[in-house]
Design an enzyme around this catalytic site. Sequence first.
Site, PDB file in Angstrom:
ATOM      1  N   LYS A  42      -3.243  -4.813  10.813  1.00  9.89           N
ATOM      2  CA  LYS A  42      -2.802  -4.369   8.674  1.00  9.89           C
ATOM      3  C   LYS A  42      -1.019  -5.899   9.261  1.00  9.89           C
ATOM      4  O   LYS A  42      -0.133  -6.022  10.183  1.00  9.89           O
ATOM      5  CB  LYS A  42      -2.483  -3.670   8.766  1.00  9.89           C
ATOM      6  CG  LYS A  42      -2.824  -2.443   8.436  1.00  9.89           C
ATOM      7  CD  LYS A  42      -2.901  -0.936   8.553  1.00  9.89           C
ATOM      8  CE  LYS A  42      -2.291  -1.018   7.044  1.00  9.89           C
ATOM      9  NZ  LYS A  42      -2.060   0.426   7.357  1.00  9.89           N
TER      10      LYS A  42
HETATM   11  C1  E4P Z   1      -2.872   2.196   4.146  1.00  9.05           C
HETATM   12  O1  E4P Z   1      -3.367   3.273   5.306  1.00  9.05           O
HETATM   13  C2  E4P Z   1      -1.755   2.761   4.085  1.00  9.05           C
HETATM   14  O2  E4P Z   1      -0.649   2.114   4.815  1.00  9.05           O
HETATM   15  C3  E4P Z   1      -1.627   4.231   3.939  1.00  9.05           C
HETATM   16  O3  E4P Z   1      -2.282   4.410   2.487  1.00  9.05           O
HETATM   17  C4  E4P Z   1      -0.155   4.333   2.316  1.00  9.05           C
HETATM   18  O4  E4P Z   1       0.160   5.186   1.942  1.00  9.05           O
HETATM   19  P1  E4P Z   1       1.293   5.947   1.685  1.00  9.05           P
HETATM   20  O5  E4P Z   1       1.880   5.150   0.062  1.00  9.05           O
HETATM   21  O6  E4P Z   1       0.781   7.778   1.398  1.00  9.05           O
HETATM   22  O7  E4P Z   1       1.713   6.319   2.819  1.00  9.05           O
END
Ligand code: E4P
Length: 221
Positions: free
Chosen positions: A85
């Site tokens: 990522k």
């Molecule tokens: C994916 O892994 C994203 O980082 C994650 O879904 C973010 O979620 P949040 O907005 O609850 O932090």
Amino acid sequence: MKILIDTANVEQIREMYDSGVICGATTNPTLIAREGRAFGETIREILDIFGDEALVFAEAVSLESGKMVEEARELAKLSPKIVVKIPMCMEGLKAVRALSREGISTAVTLVFSPAQALLAASAGAAFVAPFVGRLDDIGADGLGVVKDICDIFKAQNSSTQVLCASLKQPYQVEQVAKAGAGYATIPYGALKMCFEHPLSAQGIDMFMDDWAKLQKEIADK
Ligand code: E4P
């Protein structure tokens, strides 16, 4: 739509993997920090849970493209299951371009607009991750952004996949599936809610009660 679990908690990942509904897990620095364990140790343990067909997303934490590329190369060495990522920013897309040329799969995360998704796909990202919940939390239209991204990628015949993220409720999962997203990553609590409905529990209880009554009637004859 392929489902992943959005956590670095290995017990939750194991439970949901055993249920048969997930094809992988997504992590981010916050989710890793929440577990209080070393990053590499956590990612290796998550990788061991899944079979070869899974996807495990691990995020680079550098903010300079060259360092992101170095981090991604090290992560990619852990397993072919790894998708790196990379945050949505210019340095991030420079890294995505370089990594796509090396055959390293990336997911551009922290995407909040179709324009960002378009640039990420153009840079060679395998996935883009629009954050539905965070958009909804500021009164924006998270689902609308997902719909637009899906429409654009379809119109452009893009090979980049949409991984919907920041999902908080089952209805958001349903909506992004309707929009045509290929992947959704769901936190443990929301995933548990997707399994459950009061009428299902009530129906199971009724079936079991009626079955037990029949067995008793037969036994009493
Ligand atoms: C994916 O892994 C994203 O980082 C994650 O879904 C973010 O979620 P949040 O907005 O609850 O932090």
